[in-house]
Design a protein around this motif. Structure first.
Motif, PDB file in Angstrom:
ATOM      1  N   PRO A 165       5.175  -4.651 -13.008  1.00  0.00           N
ATOM      2  CA  PRO A 165       4.369  -5.289 -11.963  1.00  0.00           C
ATOM      3  C   PRO A 165       2.933  -4.759 -12.007  1.00  0.00           C
ATOM      4  CG  PRO A 165       5.781  -3.612 -11.013  1.00  0.00           C
ATOM      5  CD  PRO A 165       6.152  -3.720 -12.464  1.00  0.00           C
ATOM      6  N   ARG A 166       1.984  -5.672 -11.968  1.00  0.00           N
ATOM      7  CA  ARG A 166       0.568  -5.241 -11.955  1.00  0.00           C
ATOM      8  C   ARG A 166       0.165  -4.752 -10.573  1.00  0.00           C
ATOM      9  NH1 ARG A 166       2.576  -6.273 -16.754  1.00  0.00           N
ATOM     10  NH2 ARG A 166       1.034  -6.889 -18.324  1.00  0.00           N
ATOM     11  N   SER A 167       0.840  -5.291  -9.592  1.00  0.00           N
ATOM     12  CA  SER A 167       0.510  -4.935  -8.218  1.00  0.00           C
ATOM     13  C   SER A 167       1.566  -3.983  -7.679  1.00  0.00           C
ATOM     14  CB  SER A 167       0.459  -6.208  -7.357  1.00  0.00           C
ATOM     15  OG  SER A 167       0.131  -5.885  -6.029  1.00  0.00           O
ATOM     16  N   GLN A 205      -3.047  -4.457  -6.486  1.00  0.00           N
ATOM     17  CA  GLN A 205      -3.592  -4.425  -7.857  1.00  0.00           C
ATOM     18  C   GLN A 205      -4.421  -3.160  -8.085  1.00  0.00           C
ATOM     19  OE1 GLN A 205      -4.135  -6.600 -10.654  1.00  0.00           O
ATOM     20  NE2 GLN A 205      -2.521  -8.066 -10.150  1.00  0.00           N
TER      21      GLN A 205
END
Lengths: 166, 183
Positions: A16-18, B38
């Motif tokens: 997951p990037r977030s 992010q």
């Protein structure tokens, strides 16, 4: 591409990037980005002034009255100890100096607020004249006398802080 | 009835940005809510330290708030925030003066050939165990879409060095998968 490379790429793709932090970071960010509340010291000053005005008014009223059954201090000693007229004058001068340091807009807002507070204070005193034997009010007067000293220190300190900021 | 705050509504990022520029802290919170995951993810992978990641995330948004007027919109808000985060992390890294791993150095070779037998295939952990510079390059390239020239510019290294560090990182991570497959 080898099998290991494919598996690596798939694993990378699956990350997951977030990622939400474990706690809410906003309150600390907000505290750092929000400018200091302008005029907070001024309102404290105004509140201090109101307390002092009420305290002095009550003491003045209390001293002007005939002796009553409940008397925390001998009247003469109280007046001498606090030197009320000089204190009031000194406090007014201190407040005037602090107010003079404000911007025109802040000054106008403070003066308007003070006018409202003083009017309210006078209304309280007027009500007290209607019930001069109220022991609770006398106790309030004594309490305000003690508070007066603390407020005077606060006013002096605020004035000093305002001078330093400007 | 509870008042629904601006950041809880479906307001568009551009509108949030506009309002935030005009001093609307609720709008800035909207931007924070939209991007904190992010930014924190990037910081966490770059630092491999949750506490540091939180600090850098906070610093990123504080700096972004201070520079809202300078953001021209040439890039997306996300990219802009990522760059701020990377700068914050790298400034701290430079302050600590880490050794840049020379691709020709024996240490580079040793890491490439590191015996990873017994390590669990946990990519997050493996990324966190990469040498700092290789980790920075890998995270930016593989996870957050930076190009090698962008990475080189951000890290103050040559493009070739960035590629070498990325290669090192991939080799190490690939080795982990190879070992795991052999187990």
């Amino acid at each position: 591409m080898t099998d290991a490379e494919q598996r690596l790429d798939q694993a990378i793709e699956g990350l997951p990037r977030s990622v939400r932090p474990g706690r809410d970071l906003w309150p600390e960010i907000e505290a750092r980005i929000m400018p200091p509340v302008r005029g907070s010291g001024y309102w404290a000053l105004a509140a201090g002034w109101l307390l002092t005005a009420v305290g002095i008014g009550l003491l003045g009223w209390r001293l002007s009255m005939a002796p009553v059954e409940v008397s925390p201090w001998p009247d003469g000693a109280l007046a001498a100890e606090f030197n009320l007229d000089a204190t009031r004058l000194e406090l007014r001068n201190e407040l005037d100096r602090a107010v003079a340091l404000l911007s025109p807009a802040d000054r106008a807002a403070l003066v308007a607020e003070l006018d409202g507070l003083r009017a309210a204070s006078e209304a309280v005193l007027a009500a007290l004249r209607e019930a001069p034997a109220d022991a609770l009010l006398q106790e309030l007067a004594a309490s305000n006398a003690r508070r007066e000293l603390a407020v005077m220190r606060q006013v002096t300190q605020l004035s000093h802080e305002i001078s330093q900021r400007t | 009835m509870r008042v629904r705050r601006l950041w809880q509504t479906q307001t568009k990022p551009v509108e949030l940005l506009q309002a935030a520029r005009q001093g609307d802290s609720e709008a800035f919170r909207g931007l924070y809510e939209a991007h904190v995951g992010q930014v924190y993810g990037l910081c966490l992978r770059m630092t491999a330290d949750p506490v540091e990641a939180e600090e850098f995330t906070q610093a990123t948004f504080v700096k972004a708030h201070a520079n809202l007027a300078k953001f021209r919109g040439d890039s997306s808000i996300k990219t802009w925030l990522h760059r701020i985060a990377v700068n914050e992390i790298l400034m701290e890294a430079r302050r600590k003066r880490p050794e840049l791993l020379d691709p020709d150095s024996p240490e580079f070779t040793r890491l490439q050939q590191a015996d990873t037998h017994g390590l669990r295939v946990d990519l997050e952990q493996a990324i966190g165990e990469l040498p700092e510079r290789a980790r920075h390059v890998f995270v930016l390239r593989a996870l957050y879409g930076f190009t090698h020239p962008e990475i080189a510019a951000a890290l103050g290294i040559a493009v070739g060095t960035a590629k070498a560090q990325y290669h090192l990182a991939r080799q190490r991570l690939k080795a982990l998968f190879t070992e795991a497959a052999d187990d």
